[in-house]
Write a protein that holds these residues in place. Structure first.
Motif, short mmCIF file in Angstrom:
data_model
loop_
_atom_site.label_atom_id
_atom_site.label_comp_id
_atom_site.label_asym_id
_atom_site.label_seq_id
_atom_site.Cartn_x
_atom_site.Cartn_y
_atom_site.Cartn_z
N ALA A 84 -15.21 42.61 5.33
CA ALA A 84 -15.67 42.63 6.72
C ALA A 84 -16.44 43.91 7.06
O ALA A 84 -17.14 43.95 8.07
N LEU A 85 -16.34 44.92 6.23
CA LEU A 85 -17.05 46.18 6.48
C LEU A 85 -18.55 45.96 6.37
O LEU A 85 -19.03 45.30 5.46
N ARG A 86 -19.30 46.51 7.31
CA ARG A 86 -20.76 46.35 7.31
C ARG A 86 -21.52 47.66 7.20
O ARG A 86 -22.58 47.71 6.62
N PRO A 114 -2.50 43.99 4.06
CA PRO A 114 -1.89 43.24 2.95
C PRO A 114 -0.68 43.97 2.37
O PRO A 114 -0.57 45.20 2.52
N ASP A 115 0.20 43.21 1.74
CA ASP A 115 1.41 43.81 1.17
C ASP A 115 1.07 44.84 0.09
O ASP A 115 1.73 45.87 -0.03
N GLU A 116 0.06 44.56 -0.72
CA GLU A 116 -0.36 45.48 -1.78
C GLU A 116 -1.83 45.82 -1.60
O GLU A 116 -2.71 45.22 -2.22
N PRO A 117 -2.15 46.81 -0.74
CA PRO A 117 -3.56 47.13 -0.52
C PRO A 117 -4.21 47.91 -1.66
O PRO A 117 -5.42 48.03 -1.72
N GLY A 118 -3.42 48.42 -2.58
CA GLY A 118 -3.95 49.20 -3.70
C GLY A 118 -3.86 50.69 -3.40
O GLY A 118 -3.45 51.11 -2.33
N PRO A 119 -4.29 51.48 -4.38
CA PRO A 119 -4.20 52.93 -4.20
C PRO A 119 -5.21 53.43 -3.17
O PRO A 119 -6.30 52.88 -3.03
N SER A 145 -20.18 52.88 -0.05
CA SER A 145 -20.07 52.54 -1.46
C SER A 145 -19.30 51.23 -1.64
O SER A 145 -19.69 50.37 -2.44
N ILE A 146 -18.21 51.08 -0.91
CA ILE A 146 -17.43 49.83 -0.98
C ILE A 146 -18.28 48.65 -0.49
O ILE A 146 -18.27 47.57 -1.08
N ILE A 147 -19.05 48.87 0.57
CA ILE A 147 -19.92 47.81 1.10
C ILE A 147 -20.96 47.42 0.06
O ILE A 147 -21.21 46.23 -0.19
N THR A 184 -8.82 51.80 1.03
CA THR A 184 -8.48 51.29 -0.30
C THR A 184 -9.56 50.29 -0.69
O THR A 184 -10.46 49.99 0.11
N ASP A 185 -9.45 49.74 -1.89
CA ASP A 185 -10.39 48.70 -2.31
C ASP A 185 -10.23 47.45 -1.46
O ASP A 185 -11.16 46.66 -1.33
N ALA A 186 -9.05 47.27 -0.86
CA ALA A 186 -8.79 46.09 -0.01
C ALA A 186 -9.43 46.24 1.36
O ALA A 186 -9.72 45.24 2.02
N GLY A 187 -9.63 47.48 1.83
CA GLY A 187 -10.22 47.68 3.15
C GLY A 187 -9.73 48.95 3.82
O GLY A 187 -9.22 49.86 3.17
N LEU A 188 -9.89 48.97 5.13
CA LEU A 188 -9.57 50.14 5.95
C LEU A 188 -8.33 49.83 6.78
O LEU A 188 -8.34 48.92 7.61
#
Length: 189
Positions: free
Chosen positions: A124-126, A61-66, A177-179, A104-108
């Motif tokens: 999508a992370l499992r 994504p354009d802005e994946p976050g920190p 933790s994100i999952i 990031t919070d958006a993913g890997l």
């Protein structure tokens, strides 16, 4: 000199080389090696054709976050989840390469110089775990970071090895933790 010694001396001085036979063997061996390489290449392409139903990989994504974590190391490939020898080659997932991972919070986000980059959305992370092997690479127990993720209707295991293996545990905890957070948020909706 005795006849036996004369015969031995003649055999030592006579060097008979059948160059035509040697050249024939070298050419035959070269053709055999070329055939094996061609068959391996065709097998790789056939496997990619069989996996043609796999959707295109998501873009970052354009802005994946920190960034929560970053890692440099190697990407060792992807397999069907739970089947560590069933390599996935479609969309460049079978190409081993250097990798830079950013969580990031958006993913890997997986950036691979010289190969196709890909992004795994957080939804999508499992699972993340330490394991000892994936198709084409076997290490000591816990030597690989394995990330399981959903893509289309498949679960995929992707294997990574950090330049600093001590980072692996931190990555497992952060991804899981994100999952857990996504699972709780999904259950609350």
């Amino acid at each position: 000199m005795t006849p036996v010694l004369l015969l031995a001396a003649e055999k030592e001085s006579a060097q008979v080389t059948d160059w035509a036979a040697r050249i024939g063997w070298v050419v035959g061996l070269a053709l055999f090696v070329a055939l094996v390489y061609w068959l391996m290449r065709e097998g790789w392409k056939w496997r990619g054709t069989l996996q043609g139903d796999l959707p295109e990989l998501p873009a970052t994504p354009d802005e994946p976050g920190p960034a929560k974590l970053t890692m440099t190391g190697r990407y060792h490939g992807s397999t069907t989840a739970g089947q560590w020898l069933d390599r996935i080659v479609a969309h460049g997932l079978g190409t081993r390469s250097r990798a830079e991972l950013t969580l990031t919070d958006a993913g890997l986000d997986v950036v691979r110089p010289g190969a196709s980059d890909f992004f795994v959305p957080a939804t999508a992370l499992r699972e993340a775990r330490l394991d000892k092997g994936i198709a084409g690479k076997v290490l000591t127990e816990g030597g690989l970071l394995i990330v399981t993720w959903a893509h289309g209707d498949r679960l995929i295991d992707s294997g990574f090895r950090s330049d600093h293996a001590a980072e692996h545990n931190e990555w497992v905890e952060a991804i899981n933790s994100i999952i857990d957070t996504n699972t709780r948020e999904g259950a609350e909706r």
